[in-house]
Write an enzyme that holds these catalytic residues in place. Structure first.
Site, PDB file in Angstrom:
ATOM      1  N   ILE A  17      26.832  76.700 -13.870  1.00 14.44           N
ATOM      2  CA  ILE A  17      27.707  77.413 -15.279  1.00 14.44           C
ATOM      3  C   ILE A  17      27.525  76.556 -16.181  1.00 14.44           C
ATOM      4  O   ILE A  17      27.887  76.899 -17.177  1.00 14.44           O
ATOM      5  CB  ILE A  17      29.205  77.697 -14.345  1.00 14.44           C
ATOM      6  CG1 ILE A  17      29.695  78.948 -15.329  1.00 14.44           C
ATOM      7  CG2 ILE A  17      29.837  76.418 -14.423  1.00 14.44           C
ATOM      8  CD1 ILE A  17      30.964  79.351 -14.876  1.00 14.44           C
ATOM      9  N   ASN A  39      42.531  72.937 -10.538  1.00 18.05           N
ATOM     10  CA  ASN A  39      43.675  72.831  -9.993  1.00 18.05           C
ATOM     11  C   ASN A  39      45.076  72.650 -11.004  1.00 18.05           C
ATOM     12  O   ASN A  39      44.733  72.642 -12.142  1.00 18.05           O
ATOM     13  CB  ASN A  39      43.729  71.773  -9.072  1.00 18.05           C
ATOM     14  CG  ASN A  39      43.597  70.429  -9.842  1.00 18.05           C
ATOM     15  OD1 ASN A  39      44.422  69.946 -10.633  1.00 18.05           O
ATOM     16  ND2 ASN A  39      42.248  69.670  -9.501  1.00 18.05           N
ATOM     17  N   VAL A  92      33.017  72.793  -8.989  1.00 15.58           N
ATOM     18  CA  VAL A  92      32.576  73.212 -10.295  1.00 15.58           C
ATOM     19  C   VAL A  92      33.433  72.524 -11.398  1.00 15.58           C
ATOM     20  O   VAL A  92      33.063  72.198 -12.599  1.00 15.58           O
ATOM     21  CB  VAL A  92      32.681  74.732 -10.403  1.00 15.58           C
ATOM     22  CG1 VAL A  92      34.398  75.376 -10.343  1.00 15.58           C
ATOM     23  CG2 VAL A  92      31.981  75.284 -11.782  1.00 15.58           C
ATOM     24  N   ASP A  93      34.767  71.922 -11.075  1.00 10.50           N
ATOM     25  CA  ASP A  93      35.455  71.430 -11.998  1.00 10.50           C
ATOM     26  C   ASP A  93      35.078  70.137 -12.372  1.00 10.50           C
ATOM     27  O   ASP A  93      34.840  69.764 -13.714  1.00 10.50           O
ATOM     28  CB  ASP A  93      37.046  71.268 -11.500  1.00 10.50           C
ATOM     29  CG  ASP A  93      38.169  70.694 -12.318  1.00 10.50           C
ATOM     30  OD1 ASP A  93      37.817  70.807 -13.343  1.00 10.50           O
ATOM     31  OD2 ASP A  93      39.251  70.677 -11.727  1.00 10.50           O
ATOM     32  N   SER A 124      37.873  79.919  -6.372  1.00 16.35           N
ATOM     33  CA  SER A 124      38.780  79.699  -5.169  1.00 16.35           C
ATOM     34  C   SER A 124      37.690  79.681  -3.632  1.00 16.35           C
ATOM     35  O   SER A 124      38.258  79.477  -2.615  1.00 16.35           O
ATOM     36  CB  SER A 124      39.945  80.652  -4.831  1.00 16.35           C
ATOM     37  OG  SER A 124      40.724  80.487  -5.452  1.00 16.35           O
ATOM     38  N   THR A 125      36.414  80.039  -3.956  1.00 13.77           N
ATOM     39  CA  THR A 125      35.500  80.029  -2.621  1.00 13.77           C
ATOM     40  C   THR A 125      34.936  79.019  -2.234  1.00 13.77           C
ATOM     41  O   THR A 125      34.179  79.021  -1.132  1.00 13.77           O
ATOM     42  CB  THR A 125      34.503  81.033  -2.997  1.00 13.77           C
ATOM     43  OG1 THR A 125      33.687  80.778  -3.665  1.00 13.77           O
ATOM     44  CG2 THR A 125      35.001  82.476  -3.328  1.00 13.77           C
ATOM     45  N   GLY A 126      35.466  77.837  -2.767  1.00 13.12           N
ATOM     46  CA  GLY A 126      34.802  76.242  -2.331  1.00 13.12           C
ATOM     47  C   GLY A 126      35.912  75.614  -1.812  1.00 13.12           C
ATOM     48  O   GLY A 126      36.262  75.960  -0.559  1.00 13.12           O
TER      49      GLY A 126
HETATM   50  N1  AR6 Z   1      28.236  75.983 -11.217  1.00 13.10           N
HETATM   51  C1  AR6 Z   1      28.672  77.042 -10.563  1.00 13.10           C
HETATM   52  N2  AR6 Z   1      29.440  77.385  -9.448  1.00 13.10           N
HETATM   53  C2  AR6 Z   1      29.618  76.110  -9.020  1.00 13.10           C
HETATM   54  C3  AR6 Z   1      29.139  74.862  -9.430  1.00 13.10           C
HETATM   55  C4  AR6 Z   1      28.669  74.740 -10.831  1.00 13.10           C
HETATM   56  N3  AR6 Z   1      28.136  73.752 -11.112  1.00 13.10           N
HETATM   57  N4  AR6 Z   1      29.798  73.893  -8.604  1.00 13.10           N
HETATM   58  C5  AR6 Z   1      30.317  74.442  -7.512  1.00 13.10           C
HETATM   59  N5  AR6 Z   1      30.391  75.751  -7.726  1.00 13.10           N
HETATM   60  P1  AR6 Z   1      35.104  74.827  -6.119  1.00 13.10           P
HETATM   61  P2  AR6 Z   1      37.975  76.238  -5.694  1.00 13.10           P
HETATM   62  C6  AR6 Z   1      30.736  76.845  -6.905  1.00 13.10           C
HETATM   63  O1  AR6 Z   1      35.474  74.016  -4.755  1.00 13.10           O
HETATM   64  O2  AR6 Z   1      37.512  76.780  -4.455  1.00 13.10           O
HETATM   65  C7  AR6 Z   1      38.238  71.318  -7.461  1.00 13.10           C
HETATM   66  O3  AR6 Z   1      38.386  70.059  -6.908  1.00 13.10           O
HETATM   67  C8  AR6 Z   1      31.082  76.486  -5.382  1.00 13.10           C
HETATM   68  O4  AR6 Z   1      29.917  76.871  -4.656  1.00 13.10           O
HETATM   69  O5  AR6 Z   1      34.416  74.225  -7.367  1.00 13.10           O
HETATM   70  O6  AR6 Z   1      38.562  77.110  -6.641  1.00 13.10           O
HETATM   71  C9  AR6 Z   1      39.451  71.731  -8.594  1.00 13.10           C
HETATM   72  O7  AR6 Z   1      39.873  70.608  -9.149  1.00 13.10           O
HETATM   73  C10 AR6 Z   1      32.086  77.740  -5.125  1.00 13.10           C
HETATM   74  O8  AR6 Z   1      31.403  78.852  -4.794  1.00 13.10           O
HETATM   75  O9  AR6 Z   1      36.581  75.534  -6.578  1.00 13.10           O
HETATM   76  C11 AR6 Z   1      40.551  72.152  -7.345  1.00 13.10           C
HETATM   77  O10 AR6 Z   1      41.121  71.202  -6.786  1.00 13.10           O
HETATM   78  C12 AR6 Z   1      32.782  77.747  -6.567  1.00 13.10           C
HETATM   79  O11 AR6 Z   1      32.281  77.083  -7.384  1.00 13.10           O
HETATM   80  C13 AR6 Z   1      39.668  72.882  -6.350  1.00 13.10           C
HETATM   81  O12 AR6 Z   1      38.306  72.174  -6.421  1.00 13.10           O
HETATM   82  C14 AR6 Z   1      34.166  77.209  -6.371  1.00 13.10           C
HETATM   83  O13 AR6 Z   1      34.266  76.107  -5.656  1.00 13.10           O
HETATM   84  C15 AR6 Z   1      39.448  74.390  -6.486  1.00 13.10           C
HETATM   85  O14 AR6 Z   1      38.692  75.127  -5.613  1.00 13.10           O
END
Ligand code: AR6
Length: 185
Positions: free
Chosen positions: A12, A25, A34-35, A118-120
């Site tokens: 992204i 978060n 992604v954050d 939320s799916t990670g």
């Molecule tokens: N580009 C697009 N999608 C991505 C990328 C990227 N560079 N990297 C990961 N994803 P997550 P959550 C996808 O864990 O579940 C953080 O530590 C990934 O494969 O990033 O909402 C925050 O600070 C997944 O499908 O976010 C919070 O503490 C999606 O992004 C917590 O994680 C979301 O995965 C939030 O958890």
């Protein structure tokens, strides 16, 4: 209307849109997934601005500038942690999408890219989350002419296939956007 939705595979942080959405978060002070990628790509000024925001409740959204990102703005939203589906997770996830669109409208953003919120780390089932994401995008696009393009950025093949399948089911046709992103950094 459906043509305004694109599904791409990629990162992204490389998306050339007005606003990208961050799956943050409640502290808004960065994290993994992604954050972490968004903070690394935007540079340290992003964290400085986030410190001024005083956090964000689950289901809500707040904007910052994009700094070194191609996107002008980052809309930070906080998805629900999956706890089996009995803690209002569906409604909270829908609210992330709705509030992100609301903030985008306030900013005047015409194009917006979402990760799969939320799916990670937060463990929300991917297909269930995808249905909510596509439903909210469809409803927003039907009601609002100002948002011209919604890009769903799938991180990996499994997410891409899930989004494409749910899109076909919901819209009865192939999505625009192809299977790989040429906008990767
Ligand atoms: N580009 C697009 N999608 C991505 C990328 C990227 N560079 N990297 C990961 N994803 P997550 P959550 C996808 O864990 O579940 C953080 O530590 C990934 O494969 O990033 O909402 C925050 O600070 C997944 O499908 O976010 C919070 O503490 C999606 O992004 C917590 O994680 C979301 O995965 C939030 O958890």
């Amino acid at each position: 209307m459906e043509k305004k939705i694109r599904i791409v595979e990629g990162d992204i942080t490389g998306q050339t849109v007005d606003a990208i959405v961050n799956a943050a978060n409640t502290s808004l002070l960065g994290g993994g997934g992604v954050d972490g990628a968004i903070h690394r790509a935007a540079g340290p000024e992003l964290l400085q601005e986030c410190r001024q925001l005083g956090g964000c409740p689950t289901g809500e959204a707040k904007a910052t500038r994009g700094y070194q990102l191609p996107a002008k703005w980052v809309i930070h939203t906080v998805g629900p942690i999956w706890r089996g589906g009995t803690r209002n997770e569906d409604a909270l996830l829908a609210s992330c999408y709705r509030n992100s669109f609301k903030v985008a409208r306030e900013l005047g953003a015409r194009s917006i890219a979402f990760p799969s919120i939320s799916t990670g780390a937060y463990g929300f089932p991917l297909e269930r989350a995808t249905r909510i994401a596509l439903r909210e995008a469809r409803e927003t696009l039907a009601a609002d002419d100002r948002i011209e393009e919604v890009v769903f950025v799938c991180f990996g093949q499994k997410a891409l296939e899930t989004y494409q399948a749910v899109y076909r089911e919901a819209f009865g046709e192939e999505s625009a956007g192809g299977s790989s992103s040429s906008r990767r950094k």
